[in-house]
Design an enzyme around this catalytic site. Structure first.
Site, mmCIF file in Angstrom:
data_model
loop_
_atom_site.group_PDB
_atom_site.id
_atom_site.type_symbol
_atom_site.label_atom_id
_atom_site.label_comp_id
_atom_site.label_asym_id
_atom_site.label_seq_id
_atom_site.Cartn_x
_atom_site.Cartn_y
_atom_site.Cartn_z
ATOM 1 N N THR A 86 0.834 -1.198 0.000
ATOM 2 C CA THR A 86 0.000 0.000 0.000
ATOM 3 C C THR A 86 0.864 1.242 0.000
ATOM 4 O OG1 THR A 86 -0.051 0.204 2.417
ATOM 5 C CG2 THR A 86 -1.764 -1.171 1.386
ATOM 6 N N ASP A 87 0.259 2.359 -0.415
ATOM 7 C CA ASP A 87 0.877 3.649 -0.138
ATOM 8 C C ASP A 87 0.806 3.872 1.370
ATOM 9 O OD1 ASP A 87 2.021 6.143 -0.408
ATOM 10 O OD2 ASP A 87 0.734 6.763 -2.069
ATOM 11 N N TRP A 88 1.511 4.879 1.867
ATOM 12 C CA TRP A 88 1.743 5.036 3.304
ATOM 13 C C TRP A 88 0.521 5.588 4.027
ATOM 14 C CZ3 TRP A 88 5.174 2.421 1.288
ATOM 15 C CH2 TRP A 88 6.363 2.046 1.913
#
Length: 639
Positions: free
Chosen positions: A270-272
């Site tokens: 995932t993105d952060w």
């Protein structure tokens, strides 16, 4: 007797440990079968926002690579090591200094994505990113969170400087070269942001509403090319929703398309940020939740116990993670040096940057001839912008400005002009720091506004100089989009007046006037491009930018770039301007509460964005509709 029992217990523990399989490339299934449910869940979740520390099951606080964006978690009893993940697209982003350590850990500021795409040269892109990947390796990092390769749907996207083009084919080919270069070092990349993340406003929640045809032909095509031609180690799922479903929770996007159709065999992270749909993300094929939180581990464990996540789904993701871990440098005990050849990489950046600079106009002014003394105007001439802000930034040892570049090329920069600008810039930066504005606001870190220069001053300086050069600067970055008012997409009245005055004074004296554009994305040029004798689009070309610009101006390097996107005449000529946050209507209505992560109000272009323009993005629209442009896709003059 107590001593005997203690020795016996120690021996039993030793035997038990030796009975556990230790991870190798050949026993992944054995390790998988030996893992507990808790260990499996742990491996699917990153170490948390304390990204530079070792977040293992032993709660170690040992620093790995300070300033890295995140890590995976270790399972020490099975020999599963951590992996370090670090930004970003223009070079490795880590902390340059460390506590109680006299050494520095600067990284090279490479040309940004728009520069690489303007090269139209995959071999050169690969050469640059091979050097970039060497720094990733030698600084003890396993994966570079790059390249960013979202399409230039609208010129106001705050991260367009990180991305490549409005064309999916050019995007895919450039990205493939980028990936192959980095990964040739035995480290990985994470191509991002998959997919349809084309605005920063409310990026964590916004719903991109796109037809299947447009999705396939435009917004997925570049990713498809990159996956098939470069085999990236990882793919980063984006924050946003796609047609009502978060991309990181979409089985169709992450498994059906990415794995089944395209043959991707790496991991998806995932993105952060932590979303509530952890269970759905696991089932969709999102292997790693970054930066990671205990609540995500707890959700996975509870879902497996409740039968919401099947054992097959859990083991599929864990196996992907183990197959990824065993190829990382850290697992393979690579002896990183912390001493990449920064000097050689800087020389490469200086040599390569002109290949991505675009000569927009040239009426016999460039390369400069019979020029010895230069009147150098513009804050950007002395405070040059090497790259954008946010995760696309790099902690570099220095930034060469245009004044320095002209000097090393043997020219004399007028000291009266230089001193005035340097004093103004120093004062402006002090005021920004004192006012608490230095860290940036919604639109990103501010560029020092242009200094007011009177025509009388220009006339006074002209006799002592042979040519006038003005550097016009813009910047943008992660977390905010640009806007279509003065000082961003359009030039300010003060900038316009300075351009006109410089041209008038120098043309009256039979001398030339040149504009250098130190910008990350497109700006309005149609209303003023006829005024200078030449316009060099330098972009934000990395830490050697000022040297590279001067090399081109002096004819010691060749501006070979061609535009990877269209420069329109007017912002409202762009079809997507009707469905993008910072258009004139939004600004005039006072709708400025666009901070990402804010309340959901189902507001057009904030909570959802209709991609109503369909396939008509960039040149596809302008050529089909016959709408005039300032500079077309592929434009670039030569000497």
């Amino acid at each position: 007797m107590k001593k005997i029992f203690a020795i016996g217990a120690l021996l039993l523990a030793s035997v038990a440990m030796s009975a556990q399989p230790q991870l190798t490339k050949d026993n992944i299934d054995d390790v998988l079968n030996a893992m507990t449910l808790e260990e499996k869940a742990t491996l699917l979740v990153g170490s948390g926002w304390g990204s530079m520390t070792a977040g293992s099951m032993t709660a170690s606080a040992t620093a790995l690579v300070p300033g890295a964006a995140g890590t995976t978690r270790a399972i020490e009893r099975l020999g599963v090591t951590q992996a370090v993940l670090a930004d970003g697209p223009a070079g490795l982003r880590i902390s340059p200094t460390r506590d109680n350590d006299p050494d520095t850990y600067y990284c090279t500021g490479f040309p940004v994505g728009t520069v690489m795409a303007s090269m139209w040269d995959p071999a050169l892109v690969k050469e640059l990113t091979t050097a970039m990947g060497n720094e990733v390796l030698e600084y003890g990092t396993d994966v570079l969170l790059a390249p960013g390769m979202n399409l230039h749907r609208n010129p106001l996207c705050g991260r367009n400087f990180e991305y490549f083009s409005e064309d999916p084919f050019l995007t895919g080919k450039t990205a493939a070269a980028y990936i192959n270069g980095v990964q040739s070092n035995g480290v990985g990349v994470s191509v991002k942001h998959y997919a349809v993340n084309n605005q920063e406003v409310n990026r964590m929640q916004n719903d991109s509403r796109v037809s299947q045809r447009v999705l396939r032909e435009l917004y997925l095509k570049g990713f498809e090319i990159a996956v098939k031609e470069a085999d990236p180690w990882t793919v980063m799922s984006s924050y946003n929703q796609l047609n009502g479903e978060f991309t990181q929770q979409s089985y169709d996007l992450l498994t059906t398309i990415l794995r089944d159709e395209w043959g991707f065999d790496g991991i998806v992270m995932t993105d952060w940020g932590t979303k509530e749909g952890t269970v759905k993300a696991v089932k969709a094929g999102n292997d790693l939740m970054e930066p990671g939180a205990q609540v995500e581990i707890d959700r996975i464990i509870a879902a497996v116990k409740a039968g919401e996540i099947t054992q097959e789904e859990l083991d599929r993701n864990v196996r992907n993670m183990l197959e990824y871990i065993v190829i990382t440098p850290r697992f393979n005990k690579y002896k990183y040096s912390n001493k990449p050849d920064l000097k050689a990489h800087a020389e490469l950046v200086r040599k390569a940057a002109p290949e991505g600079m675009v000569l927009l106009e040239n009426n016999g002014a460039l390369p400069m001839k019979n020029v010895k003394k230069v009147a150098l105007y513009g804050t950007g001439s002395y405070d040059f912008i090497a790259g954008g802000t946010g995760s696309g930034n790099v902690n570099k040892p220095y930034i060469r400005n245009v004044a320095e570049g002209l000097t090393v090329n043997g020219l004399e920069v007028n000291k009266n002009i230089q001193t005035w600008y340097e004093q103004y810039i120093a004062l402006a930066k002090t005021n920004l720091r004192n006012n608490g504005s230095g860290s940036g606001v919604l639109l990103g870190d501010p560029v020092i506004s242009e200094m007011e220069v009177s025509r009388e001053f220009i006339e006074k300086m002209e006799p002592a100089t042979d040519i006038a050069i003005f550097t016009l600067s813009r910047n943008a970055g992660e977390g905010g989009d640009r806007y279509a008012l003065d000082g961003d997409w359009t030039i300010t009245g003060q900038e316009r007046q300075l351009i006109q005055n410089l041209a008038d004074v120098y043309h009256a004296a039979g001398k030339k006037f040149v504009v250098v554009l130190n910008i990350g994305g497109t700006i309005e040029t149609a209303s003023w491009k006829h005024i200078p004798d030449a316009i060099l689009l330098a972009w934000t070309p990395g830490q050697e930018g000022g040297y590279a610009v001067a090399d081109v101006l002096c004819g010691n390097a060749y501006p070979s770039g061609k535009l990877p996107m269209t420069f329109p005449v007017n912002y409202l000529d762009i079809p997507s301007s009707a469905n993008f946050p910072y258009n004139y209507k939004d600004v005039q209505s006072g709708a400025w509460d666009f901070l990402w992560g804010g309340p959901q109000r189902q507001t057009k272009n904030v909570d959802y964005t209709e991609y109503a323009e369909g396939i008509y993005v960039g040149y596809r629209y302008f050529q089909t509709a016959g709408v005039p442009v300032s500079y077309p896709f592929g434009h670039g003059k030569s000497y």
